[in-house]
Structure formats: structure tokens, C-alpha cells
Scaffold this motif. Sequence first.
Motif, PDB file in Angstrom:
ATOM      1  N   PHE A  20       0.852  -1.558  -0.012  1.00  0.00           N
ATOM      2  CA  PHE A  20      -0.125  -0.305   0.475  1.00  0.00           C
ATOM      3  C   PHE A  20       0.954   1.416  -0.077  1.00  0.00           C
ATOM      4  O   PHE A  20       1.600   1.711   0.908  1.00  0.00           O
ATOM      5  CB  PHE A  20      -1.261   0.176   0.675  1.00  0.00           C
ATOM      6  N   GLY A  21       0.566   2.053  -0.714  1.00  0.00           N
ATOM      7  CA  GLY A  21       1.235   2.620  -0.704  1.00  0.00           C
ATOM      8  C   GLY A  21       0.420   4.284  -0.096  1.00  0.00           C
ATOM      9  O   GLY A  21      -0.727   3.792   0.779  1.00  0.00           O
ATOM     10  N   TYR A  22       0.712   5.217  -0.236  1.00  0.00           N
ATOM     11  CA  TYR A  22      -0.271   6.626   0.205  1.00  0.00           C
ATOM     12  C   TYR A  22      -1.873   7.019   0.503  1.00  0.00           C
ATOM     13  O   TYR A  22      -2.567   6.548   1.615  1.00  0.00           O
ATOM     14  CB  TYR A  22       0.318   7.899   0.827  1.00  0.00           C
ATOM     15  N   ARG A  23      -1.730   6.283  -1.232  1.00  0.00           N
ATOM     16  CA  ARG A  23      -3.732   6.603  -1.476  1.00  0.00           C
ATOM     17  C   ARG A  23      -3.863   5.722  -0.982  1.00  0.00           C
ATOM     18  O   ARG A  23      -4.973   5.685  -0.380  1.00  0.00           O
ATOM     19  CB  ARG A  23      -3.277   6.784  -2.873  1.00  0.00           C
ATOM     20  N   ARG A  24      -3.468   4.096  -1.340  1.00  0.00           N
ATOM     21  CA  ARG A  24      -4.721   2.951  -0.634  1.00  0.00           C
ATOM     22  C   ARG A  24      -4.277   3.393   1.302  1.00  0.00           C
ATOM     23  O   ARG A  24      -5.502   2.642   1.377  1.00  0.00           O
ATOM     24  CB  ARG A  24      -3.859   1.814  -1.089  1.00  0.00           C
ATOM     25  N   MET A  25      -3.235   3.509   1.574  1.00  0.00           N
ATOM     26  CA  MET A  25      -3.542   3.730   3.288  1.00  0.00           C
ATOM     27  C   MET A  25      -4.744   4.118   3.657  1.00  0.00           C
ATOM     28  O   MET A  25      -5.061   4.481   4.291  1.00  0.00           O
ATOM     29  CB  MET A  25      -2.167   3.737   3.463  1.00  0.00           C
ATOM     30  N   THR A  26      -4.655   5.705   3.181  1.00  0.00           N
ATOM     31  CA  THR A  26      -5.697   6.775   3.006  1.00  0.00           C
ATOM     32  C   THR A  26      -7.185   5.729   3.170  1.00  0.00           C
ATOM     33  O   THR A  26      -7.615   6.058   3.795  1.00  0.00           O
ATOM     34  CB  THR A  26      -5.418   7.985   2.170  1.00  0.00           C
ATOM     35  N   GLY A  27      -7.595   5.099   2.393  1.00  0.00           N
ATOM     36  CA  GLY A  27      -8.211   4.594   1.682  1.00  0.00           C
ATOM     37  C   GLY A  27      -8.689   3.287   2.870  1.00  0.00           C
ATOM     38  O   GLY A  27      -9.422   3.553   3.310  1.00  0.00           O
ATOM     39  N   SER A  28      -7.948   2.837   3.297  1.00  0.00           N
ATOM     40  CA  SER A  28      -7.821   1.812   3.995  1.00  0.00           C
ATOM     41  C   SER A  28      -7.857   2.372   5.250  1.00  0.00           C
ATOM     42  O   SER A  28      -8.677   1.734   6.186  1.00  0.00           O
ATOM     43  CB  SER A  28      -6.635   0.926   4.255  1.00  0.00           C
ATOM     44  N   SER A  29      -7.574   3.351   5.782  1.00  0.00           N
ATOM     45  CA  SER A  29      -7.707   3.890   7.211  1.00  0.00           C
ATOM     46  C   SER A  29      -9.325   4.982   6.753  1.00  0.00           C
ATOM     47  O   SER A  29     -10.216   4.357   8.430  1.00  0.00           O
ATOM     48  CB  SER A  29      -6.801   5.288   8.096  1.00  0.00           C
ATOM     49  N   ALA A  30      -9.440   5.428   6.053  1.00  0.00           N
ATOM     50  CA  ALA A  30     -11.148   5.969   6.291  1.00  0.00           C
ATOM     51  C   ALA A  30     -12.101   4.400   6.030  1.00  0.00           C
ATOM     52  O   ALA A  30     -13.414   4.672   6.482  1.00  0.00           O
ATOM     53  CB  ALA A  30     -11.254   6.002   4.761  1.00  0.00           C
ATOM     54  N   ASP A  31     -11.667   3.288   5.400  1.00  0.00           N
ATOM     55  CA  ASP A  31     -12.727   1.939   5.840  1.00  0.00           C
ATOM     56  C   ASP A  31     -12.520   1.407   7.461  1.00  0.00           C
ATOM     57  O   ASP A  31     -13.511   1.278   7.282  1.00  0.00           O
ATOM     58  CB  ASP A  31     -12.570   1.379   5.156  1.00  0.00           C
ATOM     59  N   GLN A  32     -12.153   2.153   8.146  1.00  0.00           N
ATOM     60  CA  GLN A  32     -11.501   1.623   9.388  1.00  0.00           C
ATOM     61  C   GLN A  32     -11.918   2.830  10.334  1.00  0.00           C
ATOM     62  O   GLN A  32     -11.916   2.624  11.655  1.00  0.00           O
ATOM     63  CB  GLN A  32     -10.339   0.890   9.449  1.00  0.00           C
ATOM     64  N   GLY A  33     -12.303   3.228   9.881  1.00  0.00           N
ATOM     65  CA  GLY A  33     -13.284   4.690  10.431  1.00  0.00           C
ATOM     66  C   GLY A  33     -12.107   5.971  11.280  1.00  0.00           C
ATOM     67  O   GLY A  33     -12.913   6.522  11.677  1.00  0.00           O
ATOM     68  N   ILE A  34     -10.760   6.010  10.477  1.00  0.00           N
ATOM     69  CA  ILE A  34     -10.483   6.944  10.840  1.00  0.00           C
ATOM     70  C   ILE A  34      -9.772   8.297   9.291  1.00  0.00           C
ATOM     71  O   ILE A  34      -9.656   7.364   8.602  1.00  0.00           O
ATOM     72  CB  ILE A  34      -8.446   6.288  11.352  1.00  0.00           C
ATOM     73  N   GLN A  35     -10.641   8.860   9.833  1.00  0.00           N
ATOM     74  CA  GLN A  35     -10.218  10.259   8.911  1.00  0.00           C
ATOM     75  C   GLN A  35      -8.593  10.939   8.846  1.00  0.00           C
ATOM     76  O   GLN A  35      -8.518  12.013  10.293  1.00  0.00           O
ATOM     77  CB  GLN A  35     -11.365  11.240   9.151  1.00  0.00           C
ATOM     78  N   VAL A  36      -8.068  10.400   7.778  1.00  0.00           N
ATOM     79  CA  VAL A  36      -6.811  11.698   8.082  1.00  0.00           C
ATOM     80  C   VAL A  36      -6.658  11.795   6.624  1.00  0.00           C
ATOM     81  O   VAL A  36      -6.924  10.901   5.649  1.00  0.00           O
ATOM     82  CB  VAL A  36      -5.645  10.343   8.062  1.00  0.00           C
ATOM     83  N   ASN A  37      -5.923  13.132   6.898  1.00  0.00           N
ATOM     84  CA  ASN A  37      -5.546  13.431   5.056  1.00  0.00           C
ATOM     85  C   ASN A  37      -4.941  12.481   4.227  1.00  0.00           C
ATOM     86  O   ASN A  37      -4.134  12.794   4.980  1.00  0.00           O
ATOM     87  CB  ASN A  37      -5.333  14.814   5.541  1.00  0.00           C
ATOM     88  N   CYS A  38      -4.742  12.875   3.165  1.00  0.00           N
ATOM     89  CA  CYS A  38      -3.917  12.023   2.340  1.00  0.00           C
ATOM     90  C   CYS A  38      -3.082  12.320   2.611  1.00  0.00           C
ATOM     91  O   CYS A  38      -1.212  11.472   2.400  1.00  0.00           O
ATOM     92  CB  CYS A  38      -3.612  11.597   0.585  1.00  0.00           C
ATOM     93  N   LYS A  39      -2.208  13.967   2.593  1.00  0.00           N
ATOM     94  CA  LYS A  39      -0.908  14.751   2.770  1.00  0.00           C
ATOM     95  C   LYS A  39      -0.518  14.493   3.775  1.00  0.00           C
ATOM     96  O   LYS A  39       0.655  14.022   4.177  1.00  0.00           O
ATOM     97  CB  LYS A  39      -1.656  16.448   2.663  1.00  0.00           C
ATOM     98  N   ARG A  40      -0.784  14.398   5.170  1.00  0.00           N
ATOM     99  CA  ARG A  40      -0.692  14.234   6.508  1.00  0.00           C
ATOM    100  C   ARG A  40      -0.036  12.931   6.763  1.00  0.00           C
ATOM    101  O   ARG A  40       0.795  12.140   7.395  1.00  0.00           O
ATOM    102  CB  ARG A  40      -1.229  13.841   7.231  1.00  0.00           C
ATOM    103  N   LEU A  41      -0.952  11.979   6.004  1.00  0.00           N
ATOM    104  CA  LEU A  41      -0.331  10.049   6.406  1.00  0.00           C
ATOM    105  C   LEU A  41       0.996  10.311   5.332  1.00  0.00           C
ATOM    106  O   LEU A  41       2.055   9.362   6.334  1.00  0.00           O
ATOM    107  CB  LEU A  41      -1.388   9.531   5.342  1.00  0.00           C
ATOM    108  N   ARG A  42       1.075  10.915   3.898  1.00  0.00           N
ATOM    109  CA  ARG A  42       2.536  10.697   3.354  1.00  0.00           C
ATOM    110  C   ARG A  42       3.702  11.432   4.154  1.00  0.00           C
ATOM    111  O   ARG A  42       5.284  10.408   3.991  1.00  0.00           O
ATOM    112  CB  ARG A  42       1.894  11.329   2.055  1.00  0.00           C
ATOM    113  N   ARG A  43       3.164  12.536   4.663  1.00  0.00           N
ATOM    114  CA  ARG A  43       4.272  12.785   5.594  1.00  0.00           C
ATOM    115  C   ARG A  43       4.941  11.895   6.764  1.00  0.00           C
ATOM    116  O   ARG A  43       4.931  11.563   7.454  1.00  0.00           O
ATOM    117  CB  ARG A  43       4.282  14.099   6.288  1.00  0.00           C
ATOM    118  N   LEU A  44       2.892  11.228   7.688  1.00  0.00           N
ATOM    119  CA  LEU A  44       3.796  10.187   8.739  1.00  0.00           C
ATOM    120  C   LEU A  44       4.587   9.316   8.154  1.00  0.00           C
ATOM    121  O   LEU A  44       5.452   8.559   8.671  1.00  0.00           O
ATOM    122  CB  LEU A  44       2.643  10.150   8.847  1.00  0.00           C
ATOM    123  N   MET A  45       4.309   8.472   7.021  1.00  0.00           N
ATOM    124  CA  MET A  45       4.880   7.400   6.086  1.00  0.00           C
ATOM    125  C   MET A  45       6.819   7.617   5.820  1.00  0.00           C
ATOM    126  O   MET A  45       7.032   7.163   6.366  1.00  0.00           O
ATOM    127  CB  MET A  45       4.512   6.838   5.172  1.00  0.00           C
TER     128      MET A  45
END
Length: 139
Positions: free
Chosen positions: A14-39
Amino acid sequence: MYRIDQIYMDHPYFGYRRMTGSSADQGIQVNCKRLRRLMQRMGLKAIYPKPNLSKRLRAQYTCPYLLRELSIVRPDQVWRIDITYLQMGKGFMYLFNIIDWYSRKVIDYELSSTLEKGFVLRCLKRAFGHRKPEIMNSD
């Protein structure tokens, strides 16, 4: 960050885009830019096949595999040694093991919380106290 690490361990491709989608499916809303920076801060990158890796022309020197033509016909002819890590709740444990290639049995193993040479040497001394191989193979 813990949840990102869990998702990455389950799906390392998973890259940051699919990671963002997977997080949203689990009820965790996170911006893709923030997730990319954290990764990037965690040193996580998607694992996928890179182009042209099967071409041997780029390799300067490839070491020959010396055990390719060897037929292993008896115990203690070839031992395989390896170090791997196991993820724990907080940190890692390191596992050193010795395996007999003929019987596929574990000769000896040792666990350690630090990656120092002492636990490897203790395990080797115990194994050599019982029997000795003709060849030891490692990567």
C-alpha cells in the motif's frame, strides 16, 4: 502512527493513497498529505516490483552459488544459519537459528532483545558442543 504501522505490516504494497482509503474504511479520517508525511517520517515505502530487475547486465559481479550442484545426502553435511527479527508489543526480539538442511530440523536457536554478537556466539558454541557440520551456509 501505530495504526499506520499495523496497516503497513498487513499490506506492505500500500502506498499513501491506498493507506488513506484503508484508514477511512476503518473509521479513521486522515488527510492523504498528512499520511504521506507520517509514512516518510516512519521510513515506510510501498513494496512493489521495480522495472527491469531481472536483467543481469547491470550487475558488476554476481557471486556464484557454490551449493547448487551439491547433493546433500547425510545429516550434518550442511547447516543453514540465519538471524531474523520478531515484532513485539514494544520493539523487537532477534532470533538466531541453525538448521540442518538434510533433516530440516532446528539444531539450536537463541532469542535476544539486542542485536549483539554474544547471543550468536553462545548458540554456535552450544551447537558445536554436540556436533559439527562440514559446511555452514548463510546469506
